[in-house]
Design a protein around this motif. Structure first.
Motif, PDB file in Angstrom:
ATOM      1  N   VAL A   1       6.937  25.275  15.695  1.00 44.02           N
ATOM      2  CA  VAL A   1       7.909  26.327  15.361  1.00 44.02           C
ATOM      3  C   VAL A   1       7.889  27.382  16.464  1.00 44.02           C
ATOM      4  O   VAL A   1       8.924  27.904  16.876  1.00 44.02           O
ATOM      5  CB  VAL A   1       7.588  26.952  13.981  1.00 44.02           C
ATOM      6  CG1 VAL A   1       8.451  28.186  13.730  1.00 44.02           C
ATOM      7  CG2 VAL A   1       7.799  25.932  12.869  1.00 44.02           C
TER       8      VAL A   1
ATOM      9  N   THR B   1       0.161  19.786   9.772  1.00 41.32           N
ATOM     10  CA  THR B   1       0.499  21.181   9.460  1.00 41.32           C
ATOM     11  C   THR B   1       0.332  22.033  10.711  1.00 41.32           C
ATOM     12  O   THR B   1       1.178  22.870  11.033  1.00 41.32           O
ATOM     13  CB  THR B   1      -0.428  21.700   8.338  1.00 41.32           C
ATOM     14  OG1 THR B   1      -0.254  20.884   7.191  1.00 41.32           O
ATOM     15  CG2 THR B   1      -0.130  23.145   7.998  1.00 41.32           C
TER      16      THR B   1
ATOM     17  N   ARG C   1       3.144  21.281  13.144  1.00 40.87           N
ATOM     18  CA  ARG C   1       4.405  21.886  12.720  1.00 40.87           C
ATOM     19  C   ARG C   1       4.414  23.390  13.025  1.00 40.87           C
ATOM     20  O   ARG C   1       5.363  23.933  13.580  1.00 40.87           O
ATOM     21  CB  ARG C   1       4.619  21.670  11.221  1.00 40.87           C
ATOM     22  CG  ARG C   1       5.891  22.315  10.680  1.00 40.87           C
ATOM     23  CD  ARG C   1       5.960  22.200   9.185  1.00 40.87           C
ATOM     24  NE  ARG C   1       6.026  20.813   8.750  1.00 40.87           N
ATOM     25  CZ  ARG C   1       7.135  20.079   8.779  1.00 40.87           C
ATOM     26  NH1 ARG C   1       8.244  20.597   9.243  1.00 40.87           N
ATOM     27  NH2 ARG C   1       7.121  18.840   8.360  1.00 40.87           N
ATOM     28  N   THR C   2       3.311  24.040  12.663  1.00 40.36           N
ATOM     29  CA  THR C   2       3.228  25.491  12.862  1.00 40.36           C
ATOM     30  C   THR C   2       3.330  25.828  14.344  1.00 40.36           C
ATOM     31  O   THR C   2       4.056  26.745  14.732  1.00 40.36           O
ATOM     32  CB  THR C   2       1.889  26.008  12.300  1.00 40.36           C
ATOM     33  OG1 THR C   2       1.658  25.396  11.044  1.00 40.36           O
ATOM     34  CG2 THR C   2       1.910  27.503  12.106  1.00 40.36           C
TER      35      THR C   2
ATOM     36  N   THR D   1      -3.825  15.278   6.858  1.00 38.55           N
ATOM     37  CA  THR D   1      -2.510  15.916   6.990  1.00 38.55           C
ATOM     38  C   THR D   1      -2.587  17.357   7.496  1.00 38.55           C
ATOM     39  O   THR D   1      -1.569  17.902   7.911  1.00 38.55           O
ATOM     40  CB  THR D   1      -1.771  15.893   5.641  1.00 38.55           C
ATOM     41  OG1 THR D   1      -2.626  16.444   4.645  1.00 38.55           O
ATOM     42  CG2 THR D   1      -1.381  14.483   5.233  1.00 38.55           C
TER      43      THR D   1
ATOM     44  N   ASP E   1      12.297  17.061  14.058  1.00 38.21           N
ATOM     45  CA  ASP E   1      13.011  18.118  14.781  1.00 38.21           C
ATOM     46  C   ASP E   1      12.286  18.554  16.053  1.00 38.21           C
ATOM     47  O   ASP E   1      12.849  19.261  16.875  1.00 38.21           O
ATOM     48  CB  ASP E   1      13.229  19.323  13.872  1.00 38.21           C
ATOM     49  CG  ASP E   1      14.244  19.013  12.791  1.00 38.21           C
ATOM     50  OD1 ASP E   1      15.385  18.697  13.141  1.00 38.21           O
ATOM     51  OD2 ASP E   1      13.874  19.048  11.611  1.00 38.21           O
ATOM     52  N   PHE E   2      11.021  18.170  16.155  1.00 36.87           N
ATOM     53  CA  PHE E   2      10.240  18.594  17.317  1.00 36.87           C
ATOM     54  C   PHE E   2       9.899  17.425  18.243  1.00 36.87           C
ATOM     55  O   PHE E   2       9.121  17.586  19.175  1.00 36.87           O
ATOM     56  CB  PHE E   2       8.932  19.257  16.851  1.00 36.87           C
ATOM     57  CG  PHE E   2       9.135  20.331  15.826  1.00 36.87           C
ATOM     58  CD1 PHE E   2       9.754  21.520  16.167  1.00 36.87           C
ATOM     59  CD2 PHE E   2       8.730  20.150  14.510  1.00 36.87           C
ATOM     60  CE1 PHE E   2       9.970  22.508  15.217  1.00 36.87           C
ATOM     61  CE2 PHE E   2       8.933  21.125  13.559  1.00 36.87           C
ATOM     62  CZ  PHE E   2       9.558  22.311  13.912  1.00 36.87           C
TER      63      PHE E   2
END
Lengths: 440, 321
Positions: free
Chosen positions: A98, A91, A94-95, A87, A119-120
């Motif tokens: 953003v 992370t 996601r980072t 996982t 969302d991405f």
């Protein structure tokens, strides 16, 4: 003579013009060339061989596939980066997302791990025709409501994990007089009786790791007693509580397994337990197809594989396991090269490439309908391929639960496994977390 | 006379208001100079101020804003106090506070050990030269390295249990990281091991400032080792102790992440999860960045309050000394 004619200004003008001319072709090439970045997580495509460290990147299937694609598509460069198969990679995605500097394509675990990044993610349905979709299995696992017919598709199913089952050492089971195909798989009581028999011979019956105890063994018994993934979905929606029967009884029985396993299962890193079978003093473990190659290399013909034990002969679902199409490709919605990214994914999922991948024996199992894997896989691997497609294989519960709930299950199961909290407390905490996530 | 002239000159230089009649021009030049110096000072401070504003205050104010939203990295709908309500009502706040305060409670232990080791080194006990050359080694290792080492040693199949087994002490073998009390013990041991070097270094520096004749006089008066430690060294080291305690308590709230993440990952359960690890989990694993921002704001307030209390306490102690 030349010096006398050419003034300083003229020289500068000539120089600038020459520089401009040299830049022109380069600019044209730049306009044509596009780079697609691809983050591969370990396991979806292999980029190292733990048993052969001399292998170079170009020896692996994925590097060769990228090379083939680049040659067939001049101007397209695929830049691949490999991340750990856990996982922490999500992370990182996601980072990076953003800040909108993540990859164009990423290989992820499907289901809720993927949906947590929604969302991405670029919806993929518009890029695939019905024909293209039909030959690829596992679209439910990349849809927003686990139903490809109604939900939004946010990825492309990449490969199958087969099904989790029991891998055992034939010699040690023989020594204990346990028939691998016998009745020990009928119920929890029969299973424990077999473990007792093995233990009496001085052999440790089981080795499990922190994911194995909860997302393979406990998850299978929960899913089979509830009747499959749809009933498990009721736990998420709140229609059913974790504390409702029969789950407390399952957890209470599951806690008893600790006495038969190598100590420290609850803190043993995921996918590391099976390696403890290699010295030949542990009888069995649970896992998916990915343990076949390393265990066969260590145990040879002594390695056997059988489906997970049933919790009860009365369970609505029998003789199955946890698994399915657990991997997917996703395309970032902020990518500047979405079409090129999708084209590369289609190339990887094409019949020709899937055959080459199956032939290489690398990565996860195939999830397309038009490749005869029996031609390429070993018998044990082929069995995994077939079991993974059976209706008794329930999709990974950790991919079905919201990530926060999965994290809670993983954390609290450590305490429940070691008896530091009771089965009732464990399940009550899961209900509380689920209710918190539902906002009720 | 010479001394009087010097005195006047000095007074004139340091007292701008002391201008004599007929020196108005020089006074105004001094004022201009002062203003120019002030401008230079502000201009010199400006880059640092801007840097702090951009690197610290911009994220801090943003975090404060996001703590009132359900920010997930892509969208940030306003939710008011909901994140704070959740933190208080779901029991997470009390669990995290408990975990952090268990580590805080371990600070006096490392303080005492550091002091004792410092005094032993200061008094040049046998073997002090060797110890002086190695005591700082664990401090220069990163927390991730120390954590990985501890995990290897204390995992159920690790070196600690192996040694116990070989020594015939199977009964003492234990799942060190799997049970809550021993998981804390391993973490605190790692924290001590890594902090000892820093503590000894700070206290040695502090002790170097204590006049040696004080120790000589105490020895002549018959003061033993313990009396010298408690009656001379500790009272005179109060400012150093204050610094050590303050920095370590702050570190426990904001710097434990790497150590805990590598040793126990916050488990078993959430039993060893400190504030900063939970912030990471919520923000980057669960994607609840708004919730994580609210946790960060609470952590900021807690550290601010604890630091203020400590500073005031140590100020009072130092003044009394």
């Amino acid at each position: 003579m030349f010096d006398a004619i050419l003034s300083r200004r003229k020289a500068l003008q000539v120089g600038a013009a020459a520089a401009g001319l040299t830049l022109l072709p380069a600019r044209r090439v730049y306009a044509q060339s596009k780079t697609v970045t691809f983050w591969n997580i370990q396991g979806i495509y292999d980029v190292e061989d733990p048993n052969d460290k001399t292998k170079k990147p170009e020896d692996f299937y994925i590097s060769q596939a990228i090379d083939r694609y680049q040659k067939a598509n001049p101007g397209i460069t695929i830049e691949m980066e490999s991340l750990p198969g856990d996982t922490s990679s999500f992370t990182k995605y996601r980072t990076a997302s953003v800040a909108k500097n993540g990859p164009d394509i990423m290989g992820v675990w499907s289901g809720s791990y993927m949906l947590a990044l929604k969302d991405f993610l670029e919806p993929t349905r518009p890029y695939f025709t019905d024909e293209e979709r039909k030959r690829i299995l596992g679209w439910d696992a990349v849809s927003t409501d686990f139903n490809a017919a109604t939900g939004e598709l946010l990825g492309v199913p990449a490969s199958s994990d087969g099904t989790t089952c029991v891998f055992y050492n034939k010699e040690l089971l023989d020594k204990a007089g346990v028939d691998p195909e016998g009745e020990w798989r009928n119920s929890f009581e029969d299973f424990v009786a077999a473990l007792d028999t093995i233990k009496a011979t001085g052999t440790t019956p089981l080795v499990l790791d922190q994911y194995g105890i909860v997302f393979q063994v406990l998850a299978w018994w929960q899913a089979q007693m509830l009747g499959g993934a749809s009933a498990v979905g009721e736990l998420v929606s709140g229609k059913r509580n974790f504390s409702d029967p029969p789950l407390p009884e399952i957890v209470q029985q599951w806690q008893k397994l600790k006495d038969y396993t190598v100590p420290g299962a609850e803190t043993m890193p995921g996918d590391s337990a099976f390696r403890q079978m290699l010295p030949g003093d542990v009888a069995a473990t649970t896992g998916g197809f990915w343990v076949i190659t390393p265990l066969q290399e260590g145990l040879g013909d002594k390695l056997g594989m059988v489906k997970m034990p049933n919790f009860s002969p009365k369970a609505p679902l029998q003789n199955g396991g946890i698994g399915g199409v657990g991997n997917a490709f996703v395309v970032s919605n902020y990518s500047q090269v979405k079409d090129e990214a999708i084209a590369f994914i289609k190339f990887l999922m094409s019949k020709e490439e899937q055959e080459l991948k199956a032939k290489s024996g690398e990565g996860r199992l195939i999830n397309v309908t038009d490749v005869d894997t029996a031609k390429y896989y070993s018998p044990m691997k082929q069995t995994q391929q077939e079991w993974g497609l059976e209706p008794s294989t329930v999709f990974w519960l950790d991919n079905l639960f919201p990530v926060d709930l999965t994290t809670e299950i993983a954390a609290q199961s450590q305490l429940a496994w070691t008896g530091q909290i009771s089965a009732e407390d464990f399940l009550a905490k899961l209900d509380a977390k689920r209710n918190e996530l539902l906002g009720s | 006379m010479a001394s009087a002239r010097v005195g006047t000159a000095v007074r004139g230089a340091i007292d701008p208001g002391g201008a004599r009649p007929g020196t108005a021009g020089r006074s105004s030049r001094r004022l201009t100079l002062r203003r120019r110096e002030a401008l230079v000072a502000y201009a010199s401070l400006l880059p640092a101020f801007l840097l702090v504003a951009v690197i610290i205050w911009y994220p801090v104010t943003h975090s404060l804003y996001y703590s009132f939203t359900a920010w997930n990295g892509a969208t940030a709908p306003w939710v008011g106090w909901e994140n704070y309500q959740r933190i208080v009502t779901n029991g997470e706040l009390w669990l995290l506070l408990r975990n952090n305060f268990i580590f805080v409670a371990a600070v006096p232990g490392i303080l005492l050990i550091s002091l004792v080791v410092t005094v032993l080194l200061f008094e040049e006990v046998p073997g002090w030269r060797f110890f002086r050359s190695v005591y700082y080694l664990p401090t220069i290792l990163s927390a991730a390295v120390v954590g990985t080492l501890m995990r290897i040693i204390f995992s159920a199949q690790g070196a600690a249990n192996d040694v116990l087994g070989r020594a015939g002490l199977e009964r003492l073998q234990h799942d060190w990281l799997g049970s809550v009390p021993t998981a804390f013990m391993v973490l605190i041991f790692a924290f001590y091991w890594q902090t000892l070097g820093q503590g000894v270094l700070i206290f040695l520096a502090g002790m170097a400032a204590i006049p040696t004749d004080l120790f000589d006089a105490a020895r002549l008066d018959g003061a033993g080792w313990w009396n010298r430690l408690t009656r001379i060294i500790v009272p005179l080291l109060v400012p150093t102790i204050a610094y050590f305690v303050l920095t370590n308590v702050i570190w426990i709230f904001v710097g434990l992440f790497a150590l805990v993440f590598t040793v126990t990952k916050g488990g078993p359960g959430y039993a060893t999860t400190p504030f900063d690890l939970m912030i990471y989990r919520k923000a980057f694993e669960a994607g609840e960045m708004g919730y994580a921002s609210a946790l960060s704001v609470i952590l900021f307030v807690i550290v601010l309050a604890i630091s203020a209390v400590q500073l005031r306490t140590f100020d009072r102690l130092t003044t009394d000394v």
